[in-house]
Design a protein around this motif. Structure first.
Motif, PDB file in Angstrom:
ATOM      1  N   TYR A   1      31.113 108.376 -12.869  1.00  0.00           N
ATOM      2  CA  TYR A   1      29.941 107.507 -12.634  1.00  0.00           C
ATOM      3  C   TYR A   1      30.473 106.035 -12.844  1.00  0.00           C
ATOM      4  O   TYR A   1      31.472 105.653 -13.408  1.00  0.00           O
ATOM      5  CB  TYR A   1      28.793 107.583 -13.752  1.00  0.00           C
ATOM      6  N   GLY A   2      29.640 105.146 -12.198  1.00  0.00           N
ATOM      7  CA  GLY A   2      29.830 103.823 -12.153  1.00  0.00           C
ATOM      8  C   GLY A   2      29.276 103.177 -13.416  1.00  0.00           C
ATOM      9  O   GLY A   2      29.382 102.005 -13.850  1.00  0.00           O
ATOM     10  N   CYS A   3      28.295 103.816 -13.929  1.00  0.00           N
ATOM     11  CA  CYS A   3      27.544 103.354 -15.388  1.00  0.00           C
ATOM     12  C   CYS A   3      26.811 104.551 -15.882  1.00  0.00           C
ATOM     13  O   CYS A   3      27.086 105.594 -15.175  1.00  0.00           O
ATOM     14  CB  CYS A   3      26.729 102.406 -15.237  1.00  0.00           C
ATOM     15  N   SER A   4      26.546 104.546 -16.992  1.00  0.00           N
ATOM     16  CA  SER A   4      26.103 105.967 -17.534  1.00  0.00           C
ATOM     17  C   SER A   4      24.651 106.065 -16.751  1.00  0.00           C
ATOM     18  O   SER A   4      23.965 105.055 -16.480  1.00  0.00           O
ATOM     19  CB  SER A   4      25.511 105.449 -19.152  1.00  0.00           C
ATOM     20  N   PRO A   5      24.501 107.445 -16.434  1.00  0.00           N
ATOM     21  CA  PRO A   5      23.311 107.647 -15.848  1.00  0.00           C
ATOM     22  C   PRO A   5      22.165 107.227 -16.211  1.00  0.00           C
ATOM     23  O   PRO A   5      20.992 106.990 -15.407  1.00  0.00           O
ATOM     24  CB  PRO A   5      23.732 109.235 -15.535  1.00  0.00           C
ATOM     25  N   GLU A   6      21.920 107.265 -17.623  1.00  0.00           N
ATOM     26  CA  GLU A   6      20.563 106.775 -18.358  1.00  0.00           C
ATOM     27  C   GLU A   6      20.500 105.359 -17.777  1.00  0.00           C
ATOM     28  O   GLU A   6      19.179 104.980 -17.767  1.00  0.00           O
ATOM     29  CB  GLU A   6      20.651 107.326 -19.555  1.00  0.00           C
ATOM     30  N   TRP A   7      21.212 104.383 -17.371  1.00  0.00           N
ATOM     31  CA  TRP A   7      21.044 103.016 -16.990  1.00  0.00           C
ATOM     32  C   TRP A   7      20.787 102.967 -15.468  1.00  0.00           C
ATOM     33  O   TRP A   7      20.632 101.911 -15.178  1.00  0.00           O
ATOM     34  CB  TRP A   7      22.236 102.367 -17.550  1.00  0.00           C
ATOM     35  N   SER A   8      20.905 104.037 -14.749  1.00  0.00           N
ATOM     36  CA  SER A   8      20.569 103.932 -13.480  1.00  0.00           C
ATOM     37  C   SER A   8      18.817 103.624 -13.435  1.00  0.00           C
ATOM     38  O   SER A   8      17.935 104.182 -14.169  1.00  0.00           O
ATOM     39  CB  SER A   8      20.715 105.359 -12.642  1.00  0.00           C
TER      40      SER A   8
ATOM     41  N   ILE B   1      26.607 109.737  -8.347  1.00  0.00           N
ATOM     42  CA  ILE B   1      27.589 109.112  -8.722  1.00  0.00           C
ATOM     43  C   ILE B   1      27.700 107.582  -7.947  1.00  0.00           C
ATOM     44  O   ILE B   1      27.988 106.623  -8.218  1.00  0.00           O
ATOM     45  CB  ILE B   1      28.745 109.800  -8.622  1.00  0.00           C
ATOM     46  N   ALA B   2      27.497 108.083  -6.654  1.00  0.00           N
ATOM     47  CA  ALA B   2      27.649 106.851  -5.447  1.00  0.00           C
ATOM     48  C   ALA B   2      26.542 105.755  -6.097  1.00  0.00           C
ATOM     49  O   ALA B   2      26.862 104.738  -5.775  1.00  0.00           O
ATOM     50  CB  ALA B   2      27.366 107.420  -4.315  1.00  0.00           C
ATOM     51  N   LEU B   3      25.362 106.323  -6.400  1.00  0.00           N
ATOM     52  CA  LEU B   3      24.094 105.298  -6.713  1.00  0.00           C
ATOM     53  C   LEU B   3      24.542 104.375  -7.899  1.00  0.00           C
ATOM     54  O   LEU B   3      24.469 103.129  -7.845  1.00  0.00           O
ATOM     55  CB  LEU B   3      22.937 106.086  -6.980  1.00  0.00           C
ATOM     56  N   THR B   4      25.373 105.133  -9.102  1.00  0.00           N
ATOM     57  CA  THR B   4      25.561 104.267 -10.090  1.00  0.00           C
ATOM     58  C   THR B   4      26.722 103.329  -9.991  1.00  0.00           C
ATOM     59  O   THR B   4      26.661 102.248 -10.185  1.00  0.00           O
ATOM     60  CB  THR B   4      25.890 105.156 -11.229  1.00  0.00           C
ATOM     61  N   ARG B   5      27.560 103.670  -9.043  1.00  0.00           N
ATOM     62  CA  ARG B   5      28.713 102.759  -8.607  1.00  0.00           C
ATOM     63  C   ARG B   5      28.076 101.670  -7.890  1.00  0.00           C
ATOM     64  O   ARG B   5      28.616 100.420  -8.182  1.00  0.00           O
ATOM     65  CB  ARG B   5      29.636 103.416  -7.734  1.00  0.00           C
ATOM     66  N   HIS B   6      27.093 101.650  -7.047  1.00  0.00           N
ATOM     67  CA  HIS B   6      26.611 100.814  -6.292  1.00  0.00           C
ATOM     68  C   HIS B   6      25.767  99.988  -7.143  1.00  0.00           C
ATOM     69  O   HIS B   6      25.646  98.684  -7.034  1.00  0.00           O
ATOM     70  CB  HIS B   6      25.989 101.215  -4.896  1.00  0.00           C
TER      71      HIS B   6
ATOM     72  N   LEU C   1      33.885 105.748 -15.051  1.00  0.00           N
ATOM     73  CA  LEU C   1      35.011 105.367 -14.602  1.00  0.00           C
ATOM     74  C   LEU C   1      35.888 104.594 -15.694  1.00  0.00           C
ATOM     75  O   LEU C   1      35.499 103.695 -16.309  1.00  0.00           O
ATOM     76  CB  LEU C   1      35.238 104.581 -13.525  1.00  0.00           C
ATOM     77  N   PRO C   2      37.184 105.108 -15.967  1.00  0.00           N
ATOM     78  CA  PRO C   2      37.861 104.264 -17.316  1.00  0.00           C
ATOM     79  C   PRO C   2      38.099 102.864 -17.027  1.00  0.00           C
ATOM     80  O   PRO C   2      37.921 102.284 -17.857  1.00  0.00           O
ATOM     81  CB  PRO C   2      39.365 105.096 -17.101  1.00  0.00           C
ATOM     82  N   PHE C   3      38.497 102.307 -15.672  1.00  0.00           N
ATOM     83  CA  PHE C   3      38.601 100.817 -15.555  1.00  0.00           C
ATOM     84  C   PHE C   3      37.254 100.267 -15.775  1.00  0.00           C
ATOM     85  O   PHE C   3      37.155  99.186 -16.268  1.00  0.00           O
ATOM     86  CB  PHE C   3      39.250 100.769 -14.276  1.00  0.00           C
ATOM     87  N   ILE C   4      36.152 100.886 -15.558  1.00  0.00           N
ATOM     88  CA  ILE C   4      34.798 100.244 -15.594  1.00  0.00           C
ATOM     89  C   ILE C   4      34.694 100.069 -17.360  1.00  0.00           C
ATOM     90  O   ILE C   4      33.993  99.181 -17.612  1.00  0.00           O
ATOM     91  CB  ILE C   4      33.660 101.059 -14.970  1.00  0.00           C
ATOM     92  N   ARG C   5      34.863 101.169 -18.163  1.00  0.00           N
ATOM     93  CA  ARG C   5      34.763 101.308 -19.387  1.00  0.00           C
ATOM     94  C   ARG C   5      35.560 100.074 -19.963  1.00  0.00           C
ATOM     95  O   ARG C   5      35.096  99.421 -21.021  1.00  0.00           O
ATOM     96  CB  ARG C   5      34.977 102.499 -19.753  1.00  0.00           C
ATOM     97  N   THR C   6      36.754 100.059 -19.547  1.00  0.00           N
ATOM     98  CA  THR C   6      37.567  98.744 -19.819  1.00  0.00           C
ATOM     99  C   THR C   6      37.045  97.284 -19.615  1.00  0.00           C
ATOM    100  O   THR C   6      36.898  96.829 -20.640  1.00  0.00           O
ATOM    101  CB  THR C   6      38.967  98.844 -19.224  1.00  0.00           C
TER     102      THR C   6
ATOM    103  N   GLN D   1      20.055  96.399  -1.412  1.00  0.00           N
ATOM    104  CA  GLN D   1      21.044  96.816  -0.397  1.00  0.00           C
ATOM    105  C   GLN D   1      21.995  98.091  -1.260  1.00  0.00           C
ATOM    106  O   GLN D   1      22.627  98.825  -0.481  1.00  0.00           O
ATOM    107  CB  GLN D   1      21.965  95.739   0.014  1.00  0.00           C
ATOM    108  N   ALA D   2      22.053  97.876  -2.255  1.00  0.00           N
ATOM    109  CA  ALA D   2      22.830  98.936  -3.272  1.00  0.00           C
ATOM    110  C   ALA D   2      22.140 100.448  -2.876  1.00  0.00           C
ATOM    111  O   ALA D   2      22.767 101.369  -2.890  1.00  0.00           O
ATOM    112  CB  ALA D   2      22.899  98.636  -4.708  1.00  0.00           C
ATOM    113  N   TYR D   3      20.939 100.468  -2.819  1.00  0.00           N
ATOM    114  CA  TYR D   3      20.402 101.659  -2.492  1.00  0.00           C
ATOM    115  C   TYR D   3      20.503 102.170  -1.133  1.00  0.00           C
ATOM    116  O   TYR D   3      20.913 103.418  -0.909  1.00  0.00           O
ATOM    117  CB  TYR D   3      18.672 101.671  -2.513  1.00  0.00           C
ATOM    118  N   ALA D   4      20.621 101.200  -0.298  1.00  0.00           N
ATOM    119  CA  ALA D   4      21.035 101.753   1.180  1.00  0.00           C
ATOM    120  C   ALA D   4      22.486 101.783   1.276  1.00  0.00           C
ATOM    121  O   ALA D   4      22.595 103.078   1.801  1.00  0.00           O
ATOM    122  CB  ALA D   4      20.742 100.398   2.147  1.00  0.00           C
ATOM    123  N   ASP D   5      23.201 101.417   0.650  1.00  0.00           N
ATOM    124  CA  ASP D   5      24.804 101.652   0.542  1.00  0.00           C
ATOM    125  C   ASP D   5      24.984 102.991  -0.088  1.00  0.00           C
ATOM    126  O   ASP D   5      26.023 103.723   0.210  1.00  0.00           O
ATOM    127  CB  ASP D   5      25.408 100.401  -0.087  1.00  0.00           C
TER     128      ASP D   5
END
Length: 310
Positions: free
Chosen positions: A55-62, A79-84, A194-199, A253-257
């Protein structure tokens, strides 16, 4: 904040306390920065492919976690939603960090250049430049695009950076940093992210902790002996700025993307009590501090409640 309204009725300025003062605090922060500063541009291997299951962030923070819409999404869509969403948060972070840098430069323009306070202000600006680069690179890698606040909010940001001084400038800085701190502390420990996002979250939390200490001390210093009229005006200005920041974090726009129905996503996010409670939890220490220094006035509280920060 049960004592906030009672204090509001009797206080004409910040409560006195045995503070160390900006220079002493800045001295310690300069030493900390020299020992602990990190650089994501060299620490992260940006060429590594992304794990499609992270994920792009913890799902609970979506913003949609806990809603009917979230329950209908596939894992891949979540997963796509949390990344955007996190890309949007990072890009809004860049926007505000650029405002922050200009406010700090303006505040220190004719400062005491030999002082630790001035020198740490420059360190903070350098940190924010690196953070903006880090967020920009992460957004490029994760979703390949940028997000911006609504043009009207962008124009208001230009006004804010020109007129915000002293306690308004530094409390505004503190708002943006405190809101993200709890969010990022949770995400940086989550193996699903994602590991790089955690860093990135780890670096930002570490370095922003210094900035928050500095901002708190600057606010306390500015609040000493000010008039009730100025305190009320400053409290309202900070609350207005905070509301604009929090409400801009996740752009439509994040939702649209992410392939979602934007109207439905916005509607369900607006009524999502789970997400609202997460925002309130991230603002607990901020509200306590604003209350302590006299910036949590009754009119200001109305704005914080509107943004689900209180």
């Amino acid at each position: 904040m049960t004592a906030a309204i009672e204090r509001e009725q009797v206080r004409g300025g910040a409560e006195s306390r045995p503070d160390r003062g900006p220079d002493e605090v800045a001295d310690r922060l300069l030493a900390s920065a020299a020992r602990l500063s990190r650089n994501a541009m060299t620490e992260i291997d940006w060429s590594l492919p992304m794990d499609p299951e992270k994920y792009g962030c913890s799902p609970e923070w979506s913003s949609l976690y806990g809603t009917d819409y979230w329950d209908e999404l596939t894992v891949e869509q979540r997963i796509a939603l949390t990344r955007h969403e996190f890309a949007s948060i990072m890009c809004i972070g860049i926007w505000f960090e650029m405002i922050l840098q200009q406010m700090v430069l303006t505040d220190q323009y004719l400062g005491e250049y030999h002082s630790p306070e001035f020198q740490f202000a420059l360190v903070e600006i350098a940190d924010e430049c690196r953070h903006s680069m880090m967020f920009a690179k992460a957004s490029e890698k994760m979703v390949g695009k940028s997000y911006h606040p609504h043009p009207r909010i962008g124009r208001l940001g230009k006004v804010f950076k020109l007129i915000a001084k002293d306690e308004v400038a530094y409390a505004g800085i503190l708002v943006a940093e405190e809101v993200l701190d709890v969010f990022q502390r949770g995400c940086m420990r989550d193996d699903r992210v994602l590991p790089f996002i955690r860093t990135i979250n780890e670096i930002h939390v570490l370095e922003e902790s210094r900035h928050m200490k500095f901002a708190r001390e600057e606010v306390r210093e500015s609040m000493r002996g000010i008039s009730a009229k100025r305190r009320h005006a400053s409290a309202l200005s900070v609350a207005l700025g905070a509301t604009l920041i929090v409400e801009s974090l996740i752009q439509p726009q994040a939702y649209a993307d992410a392939g979602l129905d934007v109207s439905r996503a916005r509607r369900e996010a607006a009524g999502n009590e789970h997400f609202h409670s997460m925002i309130r939890s991230s603002c607990t220490h901020l509200m306590e501090f604003l209350d302590e220094v006299g910036l949590l006035t009754t009119p200001a509280m109305r704005f914080y409640r509107k943004a689900h920060m209180l």
